[in-house]
Design an enzyme around this catalytic site. Sequence first.
Site, PDB file in Angstrom:
ATOM      1  CB  ALA A 133     -15.699 -50.460  34.249  1.00 49.88           C
ATOM      2  CG  ASP A 134     -17.583 -56.975  31.419  1.00 49.06           C
ATOM      3  OD1 ASP A 134     -17.301 -56.526  29.893  1.00 49.06           O
ATOM      4  OD2 ASP A 134     -18.277 -57.619  31.376  1.00 49.06           O
ATOM      5  CB  THR A 135     -21.894 -53.141  31.254  1.00 47.41           C
ATOM      6  OG1 THR A 135     -21.451 -52.315  32.399  1.00 47.41           O
ATOM      7  CG2 THR A 135     -23.790 -53.100  31.275  1.00 47.41           C
TER       8      THR A 135
END
Length: 196
Positions: free
Chosen positions: A71-73
């Site tokens: 995941a990446d934000t």
Amino acid sequence: MAILYLASASPRRAELLGQIGVSFIPLVAPIDESVLPDETPEAYVERLARAKAAAALALLEAPGDSCVLGADTAVVLDGRILGKPADRQHARDMLEALSGREHQVLTAVAVAGAGRCQSRVVASRVSFRPLSSDEIDAYWATGEPCDKAGAYGIQGLAAVFVSHLQGSYSAVVGLPLCETAQLLEAFGIGHWHPRA
């Protein structure tokens, strides 16, 4: 049931997976997180989520039916990605820019395994009330902004800055739980299972 690996060192993502009863093994592989020329923020977070999952999957000697979640934000203001602050002044600049304005938070989640990779990008809109200079300094002094995209954590002390949220709260924290559960189910990994 397939074994799930989490390609993230984020305690927030670990807590969110635990919140929905998903067991996992941490497995982090470093990747280059540089933004590519002309890359949109949406493409950036999705590419990184997929790259994290693929890099961790490559570490498994015999992946079998194992899956990896990456995941990446990104916090995005006026089309510009606000990453983690390099220092106090950088954090101050970002928080001053976010003060009294709406910004976008993009979180991508990817699951890789069994010769395939599926991903989703979730966009949320967050509005900050106006922040005073003293407030920004006091917030920096807590140490919370140091490792957070956009120099704030909605799940922590910065919750008092947020006047409005449109979208997924868990995605702003770092992992969109609705979409994550759907992706995991597609790979044979359920949620709400009692822990062993």
